[in-house]
Scaffold this motif. Structure first.
Motif, mmCIF file in Angstrom:
data_model
loop_
_atom_site.group_PDB
_atom_site.id
_atom_site.type_symbol
_atom_site.label_atom_id
_atom_site.label_comp_id
_atom_site.label_asym_id
_atom_site.label_seq_id
_atom_site.Cartn_x
_atom_site.Cartn_y
_atom_site.Cartn_z
ATOM 1 N N ALA A 1 37.454 -20.163 -17.025
ATOM 2 C CA ALA A 1 36.335 -20.747 -17.782
ATOM 3 C C ALA A 1 35.014 -20.113 -17.352
ATOM 4 N N TYR A 2 35.029 -18.777 -17.303
ATOM 5 C CA TYR A 2 33.870 -18.085 -16.734
ATOM 6 C C TYR A 2 33.360 -16.941 -17.601
ATOM 7 N N HIS A 3 34.223 -15.977 -17.961
ATOM 8 C CA HIS A 3 33.755 -14.757 -18.618
ATOM 9 C C HIS A 3 34.890 -14.167 -19.452
ATOM 10 N N MET A 4 34.516 -13.394 -20.465
ATOM 11 C CA MET A 4 35.500 -12.806 -21.375
ATOM 12 C C MET A 4 36.473 -11.866 -20.657
ATOM 13 N N THR A 5 35.977 -11.052 -19.747
ATOM 14 C CA THR A 5 36.836 -10.075 -19.071
ATOM 15 C C THR A 5 36.768 -10.138 -17.553
ATOM 16 N N ALA A 6 35.662 -10.593 -16.984
ATOM 17 C CA ALA A 6 35.510 -10.596 -15.527
ATOM 18 C C ALA A 6 36.121 -11.851 -14.918
ATOM 19 N N PRO A 7 36.777 -11.713 -13.764
ATOM 20 C CA PRO A 7 37.281 -12.896 -13.066
ATOM 21 C C PRO A 7 36.141 -13.675 -12.433
ATOM 22 N N HIS A 8 36.387 -14.927 -12.137
ATOM 23 C CA HIS A 8 35.372 -15.722 -11.451
ATOM 24 C C HIS A 8 35.081 -15.086 -10.094
ATOM 25 N N PRO A 9 33.827 -14.867 -9.742
ATOM 26 C CA PRO A 9 33.499 -14.137 -8.514
ATOM 27 C C PRO A 9 33.981 -14.806 -7.242
ATOM 28 N N GLU A 10 34.176 -16.115 -7.267
ATOM 29 C CA GLU A 10 34.678 -16.811 -6.084
ATOM 30 C C GLU A 10 36.185 -17.074 -6.169
ATOM 31 N N GLY A 11 36.808 -16.572 -7.223
ATOM 32 C CA GLY A 11 38.256 -16.742 -7.354
ATOM 33 C C GLY A 11 38.686 -18.176 -7.597
ATOM 34 N N LEU A 12 37.844 -18.972 -8.235
ATOM 35 C CA LEU A 12 38.154 -20.397 -8.392
ATOM 36 C C LEU A 12 39.415 -20.626 -9.218
ATOM 37 N N GLY A 13 39.531 -19.926 -10.355
ATOM 38 C CA GLY A 13 40.713 -20.100 -11.195
ATOM 39 C C GLY A 13 41.967 -19.589 -10.512
ATOM 40 N N ALA A 14 41.838 -18.479 -9.783
ATOM 41 C CA ALA A 14 42.991 -17.912 -9.077
ATOM 42 C C ALA A 14 43.473 -18.838 -7.962
ATOM 43 N N ALA A 15 42.534 -19.418 -7.202
ATOM 44 C CA ALA A 15 42.923 -20.377 -6.163
ATOM 45 C C ALA A 15 43.570 -21.601 -6.780
ATOM 46 N N LEU A 16 43.010 -22.063 -7.880
ATOM 47 C CA LEU A 16 43.549 -23.248 -8.553
ATOM 48 C C LEU A 16 44.974 -23.020 -9.016
ATOM 49 N N VAL A 17 45.262 -21.829 -9.558
ATOM 50 C CA VAL A 17 46.600 -21.587 -10.102
ATOM 51 C C VAL A 17 47.642 -21.474 -8.990
ATOM 52 N N MET A 18 47.276 -20.893 -7.862
ATOM 53 C CA MET A 18 48.221 -20.818 -6.750
ATOM 54 C C MET A 18 48.513 -22.204 -6.180
ATOM 55 N N LYS A 19 47.470 -23.019 -6.066
ATOM 56 C CA LYS A 19 47.669 -24.393 -5.601
ATOM 57 C C LYS A 19 48.523 -25.187 -6.589
ATOM 58 N N ALA A 20 48.298 -24.960 -7.891
ATOM 59 C CA ALA A 20 49.079 -25.672 -8.910
ATOM 60 C C ALA A 20 50.547 -25.294 -8.842
ATOM 61 N N ALA A 21 50.831 -24.011 -8.612
ATOM 62 C CA ALA A 21 52.224 -23.573 -8.493
ATOM 63 C C ALA A 21 52.888 -24.180 -7.265
ATOM 64 N N LEU A 22 52.167 -24.216 -6.153
ATOM 65 C CA LEU A 22 52.702 -24.829 -4.939
ATOM 66 C C LEU A 22 52.998 -26.310 -5.157
ATOM 67 N N GLU A 23 52.067 -26.995 -5.780
ATOM 68 C CA GLU A 23 52.267 -28.419 -6.049
ATOM 69 C C GLU A 23 53.464 -28.644 -6.964
ATOM 70 N N ASP A 24 53.583 -27.812 -7.997
ATOM 71 C CA ASP A 24 54.701 -27.930 -8.930
ATOM 72 C C ASP A 24 56.032 -27.734 -8.216
ATOM 73 N N ALA A 25 56.049 -26.824 -7.250
ATOM 74 C CA ALA A 25 57.278 -26.530 -6.511
ATOM 75 C C ALA A 25 57.539 -27.509 -5.375
ATOM 76 N N GLY A 26 56.575 -28.404 -5.085
ATOM 77 C CA GLY A 26 56.724 -29.322 -3.966
ATOM 78 C C GLY A 26 56.667 -28.614 -2.632
ATOM 79 N N LEU A 27 55.841 -27.575 -2.551
ATOM 80 C CA LEU A 27 55.748 -26.761 -1.348
ATOM 81 C C LEU A 27 54.363 -26.853 -0.727
ATOM 82 N N GLN A 28 54.300 -26.462 0.538
ATOM 83 C CA GLN A 28 53.038 -26.341 1.251
ATOM 84 C C GLN A 28 52.689 -24.857 1.396
ATOM 85 N N PRO A 29 51.420 -24.528 1.588
ATOM 86 C CA PRO A 29 51.054 -23.118 1.781
ATOM 87 C C PRO A 29 51.884 -22.419 2.856
#
Length: 417
Positions: free
Chosen positions: A268-296
């Motif tokens: 939810a940031y830019h047409m082509t550039a990733p969020h500079p702080e990696g917010l969406g990328a961090a969120l998706v990795m955490k979401a996958a871990l939660e979905d799998a019932g795993l810890q980092p």
């Protein structure tokens, strides 16, 4: 409700470093670069003159000349890798309920070569519309799963996921969800892309997205290196057979791994550039871990998106540090795009295969072409630079991020009954 378990029972690959899963994996662990000067068109006037093309692929020999002419290369690639996966999984569809076997396929662009050829032919004419009757059915992105289902007589759910470079990770997640909900018994899933042509290279050049290291293509894809200057375009396909565990056991299937989770998010940031702080990328990795019932701390290896762009690579590392905390320094990460280039909509599937094979072989493929540390990165992170590393890999995660801010991450683990 209790979710059903989902396992991987077949793999197929057509890549710039190998035209089978075995060749692909051998190329990965040996650090082979698939980049070379482009052979498929004249690059004289192009800023970038190289890419990671598929090599020695004979569409006429595989499909027959008549049928090959009816299919865009992205569909040819899809059928090729799927044939390997079907054979690998030992599938005899005459003995299975094909109404409960589906195809979910990812492609970011679809038939770009077909679109280009037809528009160029029209532009060269006198204005009279003389389009090939196969123009539209060759071009549309959903035609790949259509052809796969027709070839094998599969009548389960059938569609294409389109989320740029996250497309085939999304296809895996959709198939996984249908299976664990009991909506089907098996899916042929994955992705394919074929954009190494004048429009694809020219378009990405116009965005200043591609490396222009024309004097040394083999080392141009340099994820996390100080001198990275853009991604290297790739092409090909990856197919994964996902199957409900009970169905797989009933037919005596071999099992590569278990798929245990998937996450999706948006920048939810830019047409082509990733969020500079990696917010969406961090969120998706955490979401996958939660979905799998795993810890980092459960993750051993992350096959990162790692495209070799100046702004993309740092945001993903920030995201990994946010998602994994101190465990970020105990995992291996690597970007196999350093070898295959960026397969866009096919990247997720091809890289998921690398993660699955890392589990199977307890081997982490490298990030090649590292020459100079970039001070923007915390060098305590194990980037698996230049050489494959042996380690026990029980759980592996694979990331894919796409233009528009689309993020998708998948997790696989060693299968235990």
């Amino acid at each position: 409700m209790e979710f059903k378990r989902v396992v991987v029972t077949g793999l197929g690959a057509l890549t710039p470093i190998g035209n089978s899963v075995a060749e692909y994996w051998n190329g990965l662990v040996n650090g082979v670069s698939g980049a070379a000067l482009i052979k498929s068109f004249d690059t004289t006037h192009f800023k970038t003159k190289f890419a990671c093309e598929v090599k020695n692929f004979d569409a006429d020999g595989f499909l027959g000349r008549k049928d090959a002419r009816k299919l865009d290369p992205f569909v040819q690639y899809a059928l090729f890798s799927t044939e390997e996966a079907v054979k690998d999984a030992g599938l005899d569809f005459s003995k299975l309920d094909t109404s409960r076997i589906g195809v979910i396929w990812g492609s970011g662009i679809g038939g770009l070569k077909t679109f280009l050829d037809e528009v160029v032919n029209f532009a060269k004419g006198d204005g009279t519309p003389k389009f090939n009757p196969f123009f539209i059915p060759k071009m549309i992105a959903d035609i790949a799963p259509g052809h796969i289902s027709i070839k094998y007589g599969l009548r389960g759910p059938n569609f294409t996921t389109v989320s740029a470079c996250a497309s085939s990770n999304n296809s895996l997640i959709d198939a996984f969800n249908y299976l664990r909900l009991g909506k089907a018994n098996m899916f042929i899933t994955g992705g394919s892309e074929a954009i190494i042509n004048e429009a694809g290279i020219g378009g990405f050049n116009a965005m200043h997205a591609l490396s222009t290291r024309n004097d040394d293509p083999a080392t141009a894809s340099r994820p996390f290196d100080l001198d990275r200057d853009g991604f290297v375009a790739g092409e090909g396909a990856g197919t994964i057979i996902l199957e409900e565990l009970g169905h797989a056991k009933a037919r005596g299937a071999k099992i590569y791994a278990e798929m245990v989770g998937g996450g999706m998010s948006a920048d939810a940031y830019h047409m082509t550039a990733p969020h500079p702080e990696g917010l969406g990328a961090a969120l998706v990795m955490k979401a996958a871990l939660e979905d799998a019932g795993l810890q980092p701390a459960d993750i051993d290896y992350v096959n990162v998106h790692g495209t070799s762009t100046p702004i993309g690579d740092p945001q993903e590392i920030k995201a990994i540090q946010e998602a994994f905390g101190d465990h970020a320094y105990k995992i291996n990460i690597s970007s196999t795009k350093s070898m295959t280039g960026h397969l866009l909509g096919a990247a997720g599937a091809v890289e998921a295969i690398a993660a699955i094979l890392a589990l199977k072989n307890d081997m982490v493929p490298p990030t090649i072409n590292h020459f100079t540390d970039d001070p923007v990165f915390d060098q305590r992170i194990n980037f698996t630079f230049n050489k494959a590393q042996k380690r026990v890999v029980n759980i592996a995660q694979s990331n894919g991020f796409g233009f528009g801010g689309h993020n998708a991450s998948v997790i696989f683990k060693k299968y235990q009954d």
